[in-house]
Design a protein around this motif. Sequence first.
Motif, short mmCIF file in Angstrom:
data_model
loop_
_atom_site.label_atom_id
_atom_site.label_comp_id
_atom_site.label_asym_id
_atom_site.label_seq_id
_atom_site.Cartn_x
_atom_site.Cartn_y
_atom_site.Cartn_z
N ASN A 41 0.83 -1.21 0.00
CA ASN A 41 0.00 0.00 0.00
C ASN A 41 0.86 1.26 0.00
N VAL A 42 1.91 1.25 0.81
CA VAL A 42 2.80 2.41 0.88
C VAL A 42 3.50 2.61 -0.46
N ARG A 43 4.02 1.51 -1.00
CA ARG A 43 4.74 1.59 -2.29
C ARG A 43 3.84 2.12 -3.40
N LEU A 44 2.61 1.59 -3.46
CA LEU A 44 1.69 2.00 -4.53
C LEU A 44 1.26 3.45 -4.38
N ALA A 45 1.01 3.88 -3.14
CA ALA A 45 0.58 5.27 -2.93
C ALA A 45 1.69 6.24 -3.34
N VAL A 46 2.95 5.87 -3.07
CA VAL A 46 4.07 6.72 -3.47
C VAL A 46 4.13 6.82 -4.99
N LEU A 47 3.99 5.68 -5.67
CA LEU A 47 4.02 5.66 -7.14
C LEU A 47 2.84 6.45 -7.71
N ARG A 48 1.66 6.24 -7.14
CA ARG A 48 0.45 6.94 -7.61
C ARG A 48 0.61 8.46 -7.45
N ASP A 49 1.12 8.88 -6.29
CA ASP A 49 1.29 10.31 -6.06
C ASP A 49 2.34 10.91 -6.98
N ARG A 50 3.37 10.13 -7.28
CA ARG A 50 4.39 10.59 -8.23
C ARG A 50 3.76 10.77 -9.62
N LEU A 51 2.95 9.84 -10.03
CA LEU A 51 2.27 9.92 -11.32
C LEU A 51 1.41 11.18 -11.39
N LYS A 52 0.66 11.42 -10.33
CA LYS A 52 -0.20 12.61 -10.28
C LYS A 52 0.64 13.87 -10.39
N LYS A 53 1.77 13.87 -9.70
CA LYS A 53 2.66 15.04 -9.67
C LYS A 53 3.20 15.34 -11.08
N ILE A 54 3.63 14.29 -11.77
CA ILE A 54 4.17 14.51 -13.13
C ILE A 54 3.08 15.14 -14.01
N ILE A 55 1.87 14.63 -13.88
CA ILE A 55 0.77 15.10 -14.74
C ILE A 55 0.36 16.53 -14.37
N THR A 56 0.18 16.78 -13.07
CA THR A 56 -0.31 18.12 -12.68
C THR A 56 0.77 19.19 -12.87
N SER A 57 2.04 18.81 -12.81
CA SER A 57 3.05 19.86 -13.02
C SER A 57 3.32 20.06 -14.51
N PHE A 61 3.37 -5.26 -10.02
CA PHE A 61 4.60 -5.36 -10.82
C PHE A 61 4.97 -4.06 -11.52
N ASN A 62 4.24 -2.98 -11.23
CA ASN A 62 4.61 -1.68 -11.80
C ASN A 62 5.84 -1.14 -11.07
N THR A 63 6.71 -0.46 -11.83
CA THR A 63 7.94 0.08 -11.26
C THR A 63 7.94 1.61 -11.34
N ALA A 64 8.89 2.23 -10.62
CA ALA A 64 9.03 3.68 -10.65
C ALA A 64 9.35 4.15 -12.07
N GLU A 65 10.15 3.38 -12.77
CA GLU A 65 10.53 3.72 -14.14
C GLU A 65 9.28 3.76 -15.05
N GLU A 66 8.40 2.80 -14.87
CA GLU A 66 7.16 2.76 -15.67
C GLU A 66 6.28 3.97 -15.37
N VAL A 67 6.23 4.36 -14.10
CA VAL A 67 5.41 5.51 -13.71
C VAL A 67 5.95 6.78 -14.39
N GLU A 68 7.26 6.94 -14.42
CA GLU A 68 7.86 8.11 -15.10
C GLU A 68 7.45 8.10 -16.57
N TYR A 69 7.56 6.95 -17.19
CA TYR A 69 7.25 6.83 -18.62
C TYR A 69 5.78 7.18 -18.88
N VAL A 70 4.88 6.61 -18.09
CA VAL A 70 3.44 6.83 -18.30
C VAL A 70 3.10 8.30 -18.06
#
Length: 392
Positions: A266-282, A360-369
């Motif tokens: 849960n912690v790992r996914l929330a961090v990835l999700r928030d990072r994704l949101k951050k990339i998009i909103t910025s 199985f999603n990674t930080a690298e995938e989140v950056e890409y998406v």
Amino acid sequence: MKLPIYMDHHATTPVDPRVLEAMLPFFTERFGNAASRHHAFGWDAENAVEDARKEIARAIGAEARDIVFTSGATEADNLALRGVAEASASRGNHIITSRIEHKAVLDSAARLERSGFEVTYVPVNSEGLIDPADVRRAITDRTILISIMCANNEIGTLQPIAEIGALARERGIPFHTDAVQAIGKLPINVSTDPIDLMSMTAHKIYGPKGIGALYVRQSRPRVRLAPLIDGGGHEHGLRPGTLPVPLIVGFAKAITLAIAEMETENVRLAVLRDRLKKIITSGLDEVYVNGSETRRLPNNLNMSFAYVEGESLLMGMKDVALSSGSACTSSLVEPSYVLKAVGVGEELAHSSIRFGLGRFNTAEEVEYVGEKIVETVKRLRALSPLHELKKG
Ligand SMILES: *Cc1c(COP(=O)(O)O)cnc(C)c1O
């Protein structure tokens, strides 16, 4: 990094290799029918099923006899609504549910309405939250079931299940919850939570497709339920049919893993999700988050991108698997009824995308998406006359 990237885990999940490994022997050497009472093959299959049943029950704080295996959560939802309705028709004809339930609940409720039941659909606020006071007000002397999902599959909103269940318990009304998206994300314990019926499915928690269960409380209070189909005494007569032993073994392994790894995941996914949101909103203006910022599944993000059709956005980035907020009903493309219920306008609903992160999603995938979304939205907006007009 391998393409395409899968980020649609509310729709389904891959089978975890540890789950597959547990299942494999039951396709070949250990192929018996769990209902064969007179030989070792049958006994072996029955033992495997009963061990799995105990394991699944333990994972949610239930007793083994409370678990009824079904083909998935669609069937479990049908069994809960239609099974309780049929068994309680002499006591009442009123059901309470919400506007943002899964279609398996809504279509079951609609079928019951056609056969004379009354259904109250409680509304949700702009975050997708149900107010327990609305449920309390909807209860009548004829109410035989309340069905409210734990976590929404589109916008990830978490409902106040404990409060709603307590209201139901107070009035002696069975409480059903579709917990498909919540299993392995929220701690659920039916021995302390006031839940009487609960739908689950393996393929949303890294188990196989085609197996799920309905938890049916057998005591204090006992839920009365009628089967949907006939054909032999399996599952206490509530769901006849030969049990799919490999799938059941996989379901048990999947739920055990999901709960054991829940906290860290849960912690790992929330961090990835928030990072994704951050990339998009910025990277973009005029983007909106749908659902609640706080009462939300850790792996869910649902956003609207003004001036861009969700479908076009998905077609513009074919190396990423996501879902749009539009549903194809026959030939029509309609905006999601969930987004409509939370007050998202038609235009923005058609502009929405659901991101569902997974094991199985990674930080690298989140950056890409994230970067791919920003780039594609910018490209599509440059082509949009409405957007150009707005910029002036
Ligand atoms: C996926 C899903 C279902 C349907 O489950 P199946 O096992 O695919 O039938 C039901 N409810 C919710 C909330 C879901 O996300």
